[in-house]
Design a protein around this motif. Structure first.
Motif, PDB file in Angstrom:
ATOM      1  N   ALA A  26       1.231   9.301  -5.883  1.00 38.72           N
ATOM      2  CA  ALA A  26       1.535  10.722  -5.641  1.00 38.72           C
ATOM      3  C   ALA A  26       2.448  11.271  -6.739  1.00 38.72           C
ATOM      4  N   ARG A  27       3.434  10.484  -7.145  1.00 35.31           N
ATOM      5  CA  ARG A  27       4.361  10.928  -8.194  1.00 35.31           C
ATOM      6  C   ARG A  27       3.631  11.063  -9.534  1.00 35.31           C
ATOM      7  N   ILE A  28       2.818  10.078  -9.869  1.00 33.85           N
ATOM      8  CA  ILE A  28       2.108  10.094 -11.154  1.00 33.85           C
ATOM      9  C   ILE A  28       1.043  11.192 -11.158  1.00 33.85           C
ATOM     10  N   ARG A  29       0.413  11.445 -10.019  1.00 31.47           N
ATOM     11  CA  ARG A  29      -0.589  12.508  -9.953  1.00 31.47           C
ATOM     12  C   ARG A  29       0.026  13.863 -10.264  1.00 31.47           C
ATOM     13  N   GLN A  30       1.253  14.108  -9.805  1.00 31.39           N
ATOM     14  CA  GLN A  30       1.929  15.367 -10.120  1.00 31.39           C
ATOM     15  C   GLN A  30       2.156  15.496 -11.622  1.00 31.39           C
ATOM     16  N   GLU A  31       2.568  14.407 -12.262  1.00 31.86           N
ATOM     17  CA  GLU A  31       2.748  14.430 -13.715  1.00 31.86           C
ATOM     18  C   GLU A  31       1.426  14.720 -14.417  1.00 31.86           C
ATOM     19  N   TRP A  32       0.349  14.069 -13.950  1.00 31.61           N
ATOM     20  CA  TRP A  32      -0.949  14.249 -14.577  1.00 31.61           C
ATOM     21  C   TRP A  32      -1.447  15.678 -14.393  1.00 31.61           C
ATOM     22  N   GLU A  33      -1.280  16.236 -13.185  1.00 33.61           N
ATOM     23  CA  GLU A  33      -1.736  17.608 -12.922  1.00 33.61           C
ATOM     24  C   GLU A  33      -0.991  18.616 -13.779  1.00 33.61           C
ATOM     25  N   ALA A  34       0.255  18.312 -14.162  1.00 34.47           N
ATOM     26  CA  ALA A  34       1.023  19.206 -15.025  1.00 34.47           C
ATOM     27  C   ALA A  34       0.442  19.240 -16.443  1.00 34.47           C
ATOM     28  N   ASP A  35      -0.137  18.134 -16.899  1.00 36.44           N
ATOM     29  CA  ASP A  35      -0.723  18.082 -18.242  1.00 36.44           C
ATOM     30  C   ASP A  35      -1.858  17.056 -18.268  1.00 36.44           C
ATOM     31  N   PRO A  36      -3.043  17.423 -17.748  1.00 32.69           N
ATOM     32  CA  PRO A  36      -4.154  16.460 -17.678  1.00 32.69           C
ATOM     33  C   PRO A  36      -4.800  16.156 -19.025  1.00 32.69           C
ATOM     34  N   ASP A  51      -3.124  15.252 -21.753  1.00 32.01           N
ATOM     35  CA  ASP A  51      -2.326  14.277 -22.483  1.00 32.01           C
ATOM     36  C   ASP A  51      -2.812  12.873 -22.127  1.00 32.01           C
ATOM     37  N   TRP A  52      -3.185  12.104 -23.135  1.00 27.58           N
ATOM     38  CA  TRP A  52      -3.728  10.769 -22.877  1.00 27.58           C
ATOM     39  C   TRP A  52      -2.729   9.880 -22.152  1.00 27.58           C
ATOM     40  N   ARG A  53      -1.435  10.101 -22.379  1.00 27.84           N
ATOM     41  CA  ARG A  53      -0.411   9.292 -21.723  1.00 27.84           C
ATOM     42  C   ARG A  53      -0.456   9.474 -20.207  1.00 27.84           C
ATOM     43  N   ASN A  54      -0.553  10.725 -19.787  1.00 30.70           N
ATOM     44  CA  ASN A  54      -0.620  11.010 -18.354  1.00 30.70           C
ATOM     45  C   ASN A  54      -1.906  10.464 -17.745  1.00 30.70           C
ATOM     46  N   THR A  55      -3.003  10.571 -18.487  1.00 33.05           N
ATOM     47  CA  THR A  55      -4.274  10.054 -17.976  1.00 33.05           C
ATOM     48  C   THR A  55      -4.234   8.528 -17.896  1.00 33.05           C
ATOM     49  N   TYR A  56      -3.622   7.885 -18.877  1.00 28.66           N
ATOM     50  CA  TYR A  56      -3.468   6.430 -18.825  1.00 28.66           C
ATOM     51  C   TYR A  56      -2.624   6.034 -17.619  1.00 28.66           C
ATOM     52  N   ARG A  57      -1.522   6.741 -17.416  1.00 28.02           N
ATOM     53  CA  ARG A  57      -0.618   6.401 -16.313  1.00 28.02           C
ATOM     54  C   ARG A  57      -1.294   6.609 -14.959  1.00 28.02           C
ATOM     55  N   ILE A  58      -2.101   7.666 -14.814  1.00 29.96           N
ATOM     56  CA  ILE A  58      -2.767   7.851 -13.523  1.00 29.96           C
ATOM     57  C   ILE A  58      -3.870   6.822 -13.326  1.00 29.96           C
ATOM     58  N   ALA A  59      -4.493   6.385 -14.412  1.00 32.00           N
ATOM     59  CA  ALA A  59      -5.479   5.302 -14.294  1.00 32.00           C
ATOM     60  C   ALA A  59      -4.805   4.041 -13.767  1.00 32.00           C
ATOM     61  N   ARG A  60      -3.633   3.717 -14.289  1.00 35.69           N
ATOM     62  CA  ARG A  60      -2.879   2.555 -13.806  1.00 35.69           C
ATOM     63  C   ARG A  60      -2.456   2.754 -12.353  1.00 35.69           C
ATOM     64  N   ALA A  61      -2.048   3.976 -12.000  1.00 39.64           N
ATOM     65  CA  ALA A  61      -1.643   4.249 -10.612  1.00 39.64           C
ATOM     66  C   ALA A  61      -2.829   4.094  -9.667  1.00 39.64           C
ATOM     67  N   TYR A  62      -4.003   4.561 -10.076  1.00 36.05           N
ATOM     68  CA  TYR A  62      -5.214   4.341  -9.277  1.00 36.05           C
ATOM     69  C   TYR A  62      -5.452   2.845  -9.071  1.00 36.05           C
ATOM     70  N   ASP A  63      -5.282   2.078 -10.141  1.00 34.73           N
ATOM     71  CA  ASP A  63      -5.494   0.639 -10.047  1.00 34.73           C
ATOM     72  C   ASP A  63      -4.505   0.004  -9.069  1.00 34.73           C
ATOM     73  N   ARG A  82       0.812  -1.218   0.000  1.00 36.33           N
ATOM     74  CA  ARG A  82       0.000   0.000   0.000  1.00 36.33           C
ATOM     75  C   ARG A  82       0.846   1.271   0.000  1.00 36.33           C
ATOM     76  N   GLU A  83       1.872   1.320   0.844  1.00 36.98           N
ATOM     77  CA  GLU A  83       2.711   2.524   0.936  1.00 36.98           C
ATOM     78  C   GLU A  83       3.424   2.803  -0.387  1.00 36.98           C
ATOM     79  N   ALA A  84       3.933   1.748  -1.019  1.00 33.80           N
ATOM     80  CA  ALA A  84       4.623   1.910  -2.302  1.00 33.80           C
ATOM     81  C   ALA A  84       3.644   2.353  -3.385  1.00 33.80           C
ATOM     82  N   ALA A  85       2.440   1.783  -3.388  1.00 34.10           N
ATOM     83  CA  ALA A  85       1.425   2.168  -4.380  1.00 34.10           C
ATOM     84  C   ALA A  85       1.005   3.620  -4.170  1.00 34.10           C
ATOM     85  N   ASP A  86       0.873   4.043  -2.911  1.00 33.02           N
ATOM     86  CA  ASP A  86       0.512   5.435  -2.633  1.00 33.02           C
ATOM     87  C   ASP A  86       1.614   6.401  -3.067  1.00 33.02           C
TER      88      ASP A  86
END
Length: 180
Positions: free
Chosen positions: A133-143, A145-157, A125-129
């Protein structure tokens, strides 16, 4: 002396990084045929079930009683709902695989191979969180971009939030379709 045809043995002339990359690529490139056959079997089984269910619905309607007709109409609706759900699920799976392939070709997939895992195989859990957090920062910088949205979807999973993962994956698919 002929070259060793066994791909599982390391190339003595290659570097450690090349060998590691080849091994991780081999692990990622699994044979999809068993999964495809299982999906095909399940879809065919469901279609047979829908045909049988439809026949029962027609039998109920032809009984001539008001209750039989009402239940028969309800039963006839079920196969159509089932077919729609199967089609929607298969379409979403194909679209998600298309995005996964595109991300892999760009080398932008999330690397979770070194993350600590529970005995069940899920990421701790700690590693996934921390990953989220890291991927969310990337996504917030460019929401957008489909790549960032895909990556945050995987991070949520990976973080265990399946509902938001599905929502973001749908958004990534829409962004991927709408790109110029």
């Amino acid at each position: 002396m002929a070259p060793d045809p066994d791909p599982s043995r390391p190339d003595p002339t290659g570097s450690d990084a090349d060998q590691s990359s080849a091994r991780s690529k081999k692990v990622r490139e699994r044979d999809a045929r068993p999964i495809v056959w299982m999906i095909a079997f399940l879809v065919i089984a469901m279609c047979v079930y829908f045909v049988l269910l439809g026949q029962r619905g027609v039998d109920l309607i032809t009984s001539g009683t008001a209750v039989g007709i009402g239940i028969g109409i309800g039963v006839l609706i079920l196969p159509f709902l089932g077919i729609w759900m199967i089609a929607a699920t298969l379409r979403a799976g194909i679209e998600h695989q298309r995005l996964a392939r595109a991300i892999a070709e760009e080398g932008a997939e999330l690397d979770v191979s070194e993350m600590p895992r529970r005995p069940s195989g899920r990421i701790e859990r700690e590693a996934a969180d921390a990953l989220f957090a890291r991927i969310r920062q990337e996504w917030e910088a460019d929401p957008d971009d489909w790549r960032n949205t895909y990556r945050i979807a995987r991070a949520y999973d990976y973080a265990g939030d399946r509902g938001r993962a599905r929502e973001m994956m749908k958004r990534a698919v829409a962004q991927y379709r709408g790109r110029a």
